[in-house]
Scaffold this active site. Structure first.
Site, short mmCIF file in Angstrom:
data_model
loop_
_atom_site.label_atom_id
_atom_site.label_comp_id
_atom_site.label_asym_id
_atom_site.label_seq_id
_atom_site.Cartn_x
_atom_site.Cartn_y
_atom_site.Cartn_z
CG HIS A 1 54.76 37.72 81.20
ND1 HIS A 1 55.74 37.52 82.16
CD2 HIS A 1 54.70 36.55 80.51
CE1 HIS A 1 56.24 36.30 82.03
NE2 HIS A 1 55.62 35.70 81.04
CD GLU B 1 64.80 39.02 83.93
OE1 GLU B 1 65.74 39.42 84.64
OE2 GLU B 1 63.68 39.59 83.91
CG HIS C 1 60.31 35.34 85.36
ND1 HIS C 1 60.95 35.86 84.26
CD2 HIS C 1 59.19 36.10 85.53
CE1 HIS C 1 60.26 36.88 83.80
NE2 HIS C 1 59.19 37.05 84.54
CB CYS D 1 64.80 47.16 84.64
SG CYS D 1 64.15 48.33 83.46
CB SER E 1 53.94 43.67 79.58
OG SER E 1 55.26 43.20 79.74
CB THR F 1 65.24 43.05 84.94
OG1 THR F 1 64.12 42.30 84.46
CG2 THR F 1 66.50 42.66 84.18
CB CYS G 1 64.58 43.61 77.67
SG CYS G 1 64.97 45.14 78.54
CG ASN H 1 56.58 44.55 85.30
OD1 ASN H 1 55.82 45.52 85.37
ND2 ASN H 1 56.64 43.79 84.23
#
Length: 277
Positions: free
Chosen positions: A36, A122, A120, A186, A258, A158, A92, A216
């Site tokens: 992203h 993910e 999202h 994460c 990112s 995450t 990931c 994030n």
């Protein structure tokens, strides 16, 4: 004015791995944006001919496909494997983990609560590995009117805040007989969030650099804004305004997972060029 970088910021392990893979593979298509960050996506396309497709259906005569860091759904992966194309998986490992947990817990008869944003990519991917029933929630209130089963497994997107994840967990422990909790947040997320909290508490202006569609990065910005009212989220140095820094003594800078260093350095250079005493 002092300019200070957060102790932990920028590219995480999963993003570094994906970028390196894309640079090595070259002449490929990613299913959805690899990461992203629009600037980095443009660099990969310009320098390595790595283009971005919206979905699998957009594939035509490409010979190589890269799976994005956020992963894709189980169904899309199965569809991709049917095509005459070489597949490179840049998902990931921290995202692969909740996918595997959901698949295994479903096989054992658990329904799954996923703490995250339903839209999202993910979370869409993780949810697709649940073969029983999945509940995607952002708040414990969303679970209050649901008749929960006796066996629940819990995972998180995450990039979410651990304290909010624990609110979901604590609610479930009181409501159902068996709860299996998996910490899928994460480690880089922990470190980046702790670092920006520490920095924003001593800064009178904060700049968070990253994609505005990055979960994030938005989370980092919210933490900064909570502690430092004059906090700004930007994608490039072009968005900086000199007036943000007038009469400020301490400028804190952080960046999403990112965000490449070359963008961060451009931001720092432009702030220095404002020559704020």
């Amino acid at each position: 004015m002092i300019i200070e970088l957060a102790k932990n910021y920028g590219f995480c392990f999963g993003v570094k791995r994906a970028i390196k893979k894309a640079e090595q593979i070259k002449d490929a298509a990613t299913i959805g944006p690899l990461i992203h960050n629009n600037e980095e996506i443009s660099r990969l396309q310009k320098n390595f001919n790595v283009k971005t497709l919206e979905n699998i259906q957009a594939l035509s005569n490409e010979k190589k496909a890269i799976i994005r860091t956020h992963g894709i759904t189980k169904q899309d992966l199965e569809e991709l494997r049917k095509k005459d194309i070489e597949i490179f998986d840049a998902t990931c490992p921290f995202v692969t983990k909740p996918q595997q947990i959901c698949e295994q817990m479903s096989k054992e008869g658990y329904e799954v609560v996923i703490f995250g944003d339903e839209n999202h990519p993910e979370v869409k991917g993780v949810k697709s590995y649940v073969s029983t029933k999945a509940y995607v929630v952002l708040d414990k209130k969303e679970l209050q009117n649901i008749k929960l089963p006796n066996k629940i497994a819990v995972v998180s997107q995450t990039t979410k805040k651990p304290e909010h994840f624990m609110e979901i967990v604590n609610f479930l422990i009181l409501k159902t007989k068996e709860v299996r909790v998996f910490n899928t947040i994460c480690d880089a997320t922990f470190k980046n969030q702790d670092a920006i909290k520490e920095l924003s508490l001593k800064s009178d202006v904060m700049v968070v650099v990253g994609g505005k569609n990055s979960a994030n990065t938005k989370q980092l910005f919210l933490i900064a804004k909570t502690n430092c009212e004059d906090s700004y989220l930007i994608e490039t140095e072009e968005e900086l305004k000199k007036e943000w820094f007038l009469d400020k003594k301490h400028c804190g800078i952080s960046a999403g997972a990112s965000t490449p260093d070359w963008i961060i350095q451009k931001v720092i250079a432009k702030i220095k060029n404002f020559k704020i005493n």
